[in-house]
Design an enzyme around this catalytic site. Sequence first.
Site, PDB file in Angstrom:
ATOM      1  CG  HIS A   1     -38.324 -14.307 -14.762  1.00  0.00           C
ATOM      2  ND1 HIS A   1     -39.329 -14.943 -14.586  1.00  0.00           N
ATOM      3  CD2 HIS A   1     -37.398 -15.476 -14.699  1.00  0.00           C
ATOM      4  CE1 HIS A   1     -39.389 -16.357 -14.378  1.00  0.00           C
ATOM      5  NE2 HIS A   1     -38.016 -16.417 -14.677  1.00  0.00           N
TER       6      HIS A   1
ATOM      7  NE  ARG B   1      -7.756 -19.104 -31.556  1.00  0.00           N
ATOM      8  CZ  ARG B   1      -7.845 -20.634 -32.207  1.00  0.00           C
ATOM      9  NH1 ARG B   1      -8.315 -20.462 -33.509  1.00  0.00           N
ATOM     10  NH2 ARG B   1      -7.894 -21.595 -31.688  1.00  0.00           N
TER      11      ARG B   1
END
Length: 202
Positions: free
Chosen positions: A113, A181
């Site tokens: 929205h 990682r």
Amino acid sequence: MNQKERMLAGLPYKAWMDGLAEEQLENKKRIYEYNLCRPDEGEKIERSIRDILGKAGKNVYILAPFHCDYGRHIEVGDNFVANYNCVILDVAKVVIGDNVMFGPNVSLLTAGHPIHHESRNSGYEYGIGISIGNNVWIGGHTVVNPGVSIGDNAVIGSGSVVTKDIPANVVAVGNPCKVLRTITEAERDYYHKDKKFDVSDY
């Protein structure tokens, strides 16, 4: 362009016009029937989920309750598992690859929205598609926002809010979700943190 065409094109649209509300109602009926299937009604469960989804590969399991807007805009590959309380707001296309797993309470939200209250109060909303690659695991209570793409082999930690694209072969976690990682080949021998497999068929 009517409102459905605007929705599917990623443009601002009004969700109650041009037959969209009726389409959602029909899907809500299908979802209702699916969520009320008995757990031992395997054939009915399979038939029902394939009637909801736009495209489904082999071995698709979505544990009830499940909710989506249209269903037809969702494509899943082979070996897809979604745990309890999966929500997919598919006002735009959602494409999910092969060998993907969702923990419980995962939400894929293509819908959005406007930020400004006056624009938002006009009733316009929008949808931007979500893409999830192959071999992805999304942990429980994760939210994936509109327009996000998640690369192959990625793991998204539980409780994450994914607001931007995530590359392949990484562990990512957090709110907002960030790469923690890279996943290494050495991790293949471990099933959880420092716990090694005690079997050979992994």
